[in-house]
Design a protein around this motif. Structure first.
Motif, PDB file in Angstrom:
ATOM      1  N   THR A  60      52.104  47.179  33.148  1.00 40.98           N
ATOM      2  CA  THR A  60      51.210  46.138  32.637  1.00 40.98           C
ATOM      3  C   THR A  60      50.196  45.809  33.719  1.00 40.98           C
ATOM      4  OG1 THR A  60      52.979  45.198  31.282  1.00 40.98           O
ATOM      5  CG2 THR A  60      51.055  43.811  31.706  1.00 40.98           C
ATOM      6  N   LEU A  61      48.930  46.111  33.471  1.00 39.46           N
ATOM      7  CA  LEU A  61      47.854  45.842  34.430  1.00 39.46           C
ATOM      8  C   LEU A  61      46.996  44.712  33.861  1.00 39.46           C
ATOM      9  CD1 LEU A  61      46.532  46.746  37.106  1.00 39.46           C
ATOM     10  CD2 LEU A  61      45.099  48.298  35.752  1.00 39.46           C
ATOM     11  N   LEU A  62      46.999  43.570  34.537  1.00 43.73           N
ATOM     12  CA  LEU A  62      46.469  42.328  33.963  1.00 43.73           C
ATOM     13  C   LEU A  62      45.376  41.732  34.838  1.00 43.73           C
ATOM     14  CD1 LEU A  62      46.768  39.629  32.191  1.00 43.73           C
ATOM     15  CD2 LEU A  62      48.526  38.979  33.854  1.00 43.73           C
ATOM     16  N   ILE A  63      44.263  41.326  34.210  1.00 44.55           N
ATOM     17  CA  ILE A  63      43.280  40.476  34.868  1.00 44.55           C
ATOM     18  C   ILE A  63      43.039  39.263  33.979  1.00 44.55           C
ATOM     19  CG2 ILE A  63      42.138  42.295  36.200  1.00 44.55           C
ATOM     20  CD1 ILE A  63      39.950  42.412  34.101  1.00 44.55           C
ATOM     21  N   VAL A  64      42.856  38.103  34.609  1.00 47.68           N
ATOM     22  CA  VAL A  64      42.628  36.847  33.890  1.00 47.68           C
ATOM     23  C   VAL A  64      41.182  36.438  34.119  1.00 47.68           C
ATOM     24  CG1 VAL A  64      43.279  34.420  33.673  1.00 47.68           C
ATOM     25  CG2 VAL A  64      45.040  36.164  34.085  1.00 47.68           C
ATOM     26  N   ASP A  65      40.426  36.273  33.038  1.00 49.04           N
ATOM     27  CA  ASP A  65      39.006  35.931  33.143  1.00 49.04           C
ATOM     28  C   ASP A  65      38.772  34.429  33.185  1.00 49.04           C
ATOM     29  OD1 ASP A  65      37.932  38.641  33.020  1.00 49.04           O
ATOM     30  OD2 ASP A  65      38.667  38.665  30.960  1.00 49.04           O
ATOM     31  N   VAL A  85      44.386  40.942  40.613  1.00 47.08           N
ATOM     32  CA  VAL A  85      44.854  41.911  39.628  1.00 47.08           C
ATOM     33  C   VAL A  85      46.373  41.892  39.690  1.00 47.08           C
ATOM     34  CG1 VAL A  85      44.903  44.335  38.931  1.00 47.08           C
ATOM     35  CG2 VAL A  85      42.811  43.356  39.902  1.00 47.08           C
ATOM     36  N   SER A  86      47.028  41.742  38.548  1.00 45.09           N
ATOM     37  CA  SER A  86      48.489  41.707  38.512  1.00 45.09           C
ATOM     38  C   SER A  86      49.009  42.997  37.895  1.00 45.09           C
ATOM     39  CB  SER A  86      48.994  40.508  37.705  1.00 45.09           C
ATOM     40  OG  SER A  86      48.611  39.291  38.326  1.00 45.09           O
ATOM     41  N   LEU A  87      49.991  43.594  38.551  1.00 49.15           N
ATOM     42  CA  LEU A  87      50.600  44.836  38.079  1.00 49.15           C
ATOM     43  C   LEU A  87      52.099  44.597  37.904  1.00 49.15           C
ATOM     44  CD1 LEU A  87      50.266  47.914  37.512  1.00 49.15           C
ATOM     45  CD2 LEU A  87      50.886  48.275  39.926  1.00 49.15           C
ATOM     46  N   LEU A  88      52.566  44.597  36.662  1.00 53.61           N
ATOM     47  CA  LEU A  88      53.966  44.356  36.348  1.00 53.61           C
ATOM     48  C   LEU A  88      54.618  45.689  35.991  1.00 53.61           C
ATOM     49  CD1 LEU A  88      53.600  41.137  34.147  1.00 53.61           C
ATOM     50  CD2 LEU A  88      53.554  41.380  36.645  1.00 53.61           C
ATOM     51  N   PRO A  89      55.722  46.036  36.645  1.00 50.97           N
ATOM     52  CA  PRO A  89      56.327  47.356  36.438  1.00 50.97           C
ATOM     53  C   PRO A  89      57.107  47.439  35.134  1.00 50.97           C
ATOM     54  CG  PRO A  89      57.590  46.101  38.036  1.00 50.97           C
ATOM     55  CD  PRO A  89      56.382  45.268  37.716  1.00 50.97           C
ATOM     56  N   ASP A 129      50.885  40.782  42.529  1.00 54.90           N
ATOM     57  CA  ASP A 129      49.533  40.209  42.449  1.00 54.90           C
ATOM     58  C   ASP A 129      48.702  40.706  43.623  1.00 54.90           C
ATOM     59  OD1 ASP A 129      50.112  38.560  40.129  1.00 54.90           O
ATOM     60  OD2 ASP A 129      51.329  37.328  41.495  1.00 54.90           O
ATOM     61  N   LEU A 130      47.618  41.400  43.312  1.00 55.23           N
ATOM     62  CA  LEU A 130      46.799  42.070  44.318  1.00 55.23           C
ATOM     63  C   LEU A 130      45.429  41.407  44.425  1.00 55.23           C
ATOM     64  CD1 LEU A 130      47.622  45.710  43.137  1.00 55.23           C
ATOM     65  CD2 LEU A 130      48.814  44.372  44.900  1.00 55.23           C
TER      66      LEU A 130
END
Length: 334
Positions: A60-65, A85-89, A129-130
């Motif tokens: 799950t590759l997530l960005i919040v606008d 950028v959040s990356l959830l495995p 969270d990157l």
């Protein structure tokens, strides 16, 4: 909860809620693009919805606008500070809810294991969270490319660089670094793009055929020709479409022949590159060629004026010095 993925490409729009006010603020758009490595694209605006603990089979590759999300991952409370950028495995339980009363607007990519394999799961749990502005920009541009089915080659190129950046964050490269590709790789890719202009080719297939990693291939091509491969492909297709349109081929048919997804895809890129629509361009071939202002003598006066600017002596029409003046003008600006 395990997510059920759609079985065929398509785009879906859902509006959730029980009141008109909630409906206006809770919209979801989801689709599965025909881009290898991307399982699903998911855009959402939530104000009150809270996800229970669940797992995904994909990354799950997530960005919040807008707004912020709080979530628990592997029994640790996490959040999405601005610009991250959040990356959830995969297969690791997590939940999610709005961090404020205003809710949040997010864009999510679900990526399969071809982009990040199981070796990176533990590393992603530790640092999901990157804070990387370049990565966030690349992810946002990838979402833009994925929004148009006709831009699959561009999306695949952008995805390769996103995955490369993620691997760099999660840990050192495995094994020795590959040597940079030689100049012949760029030439080989250009020949492939020219040969497969109408039917198209994926970046993965091209990389396999020329024996280069996808990101190395894109970098080599861009360095050699000062244009990205997807931009080269689009411009070549527009150029071929111009010839077909002037031959009387309808825009919809021309779009299919040169490899565009449909007529609207051709129109969008044609107008951006040529400055007009395919239809208007095609109709222009039926218009008479406009004569320059001033009648038949205007071209001679224009040449004389240009010659004067180049330091030549201005002579009246019919002078014997007209030919050398014109020759000098041509040489200076050739």
């Amino acid at each position: 909860m395990v997510r059920d993925w759609p079985s065929a490409p398509g785009r879906f729009l859902y509006v959730l809620g029980v009141t008109p006010r909630q409906q206006a603020r809770q919209e979801i758009s989801a689709w599965r693009p025909e881009v290898p490595g991307v399982v699903e694209v998911f855009h959402a605006r939530f104000t009150e919805h809270a996800y229970p603990m669940h797992v995904h089979e994909a990354w799950t590759l997530l960005i919040v606008d807008d707004g912020a999300v709080r979530y628990d991952l592997d029994r640790h409370e996490r959040g999405t500070p601005g610009g991250t950028v959040s990356l959830l495995p995969p297969q690791v339980p997590h939940n999610g809810s709005p961090a404020t009363s205003e809710g949040f607007r997010k864009r999510v990519l679900y990526l399969d294991m071809s982009q990040l394999d199981a070796r990176y799961i533990g590393l992603a749990v530790d640092t999901p969270d990157l804070a990387d502005p370049l990565l966030r920009t690349r992810v946002a541009r990838l979402h833009t490319a994925l929004a148009d089915p006709g831009d699959a080659f561009e999306a695949e190129s952008r995805l390769a660089f996103v995955a490369e950046r993620l691997r760099g964050h999660l840990g050192p490269a495995q094994g020795p670094e590959s040597p940079p590709p030689g100049p012949g790789v760029a030439r080989d890719l250009r020949e492939l793009l020219d040969e497969r202009l109408g039917e198209g080719i994926t970046l993965a297939e091209a990389a396999q055929l020329v024996h280069a990693h996808p990101t190395h291939l894109v970098r080599a091509f861009s360095a050699a020709y000062a244009i990205a491969p997807h931009q080269y492909l689009t411009s070549r297709r527009v150029d071929r479409a111009r010839r077909l349109l002037l031959d009387g081929v309808p825009p919809g048919e021309a779009a299919a022949v040169v490899g565009f997804h449909d007529q609207s895809h051709l129109t969008r890129h044609f107008k951006r590159i040529a400055g007009t629509t395919p239809g208007r361009f095609a109709r222009s071939r039926e218009s008479p060629v406009p004569r320059p202002p001033g009648g038949a003598g205007a071209p001679v006066r224009a040449v004389l004026c240009a010659a004067a600017l180049c330091g030549q002596t201005r002579e009246p029409p019919g002078s014997s010095t007209l030919a050398p003046s014109f020759s000098s003008f041509s040489m200076k600006f050739s």
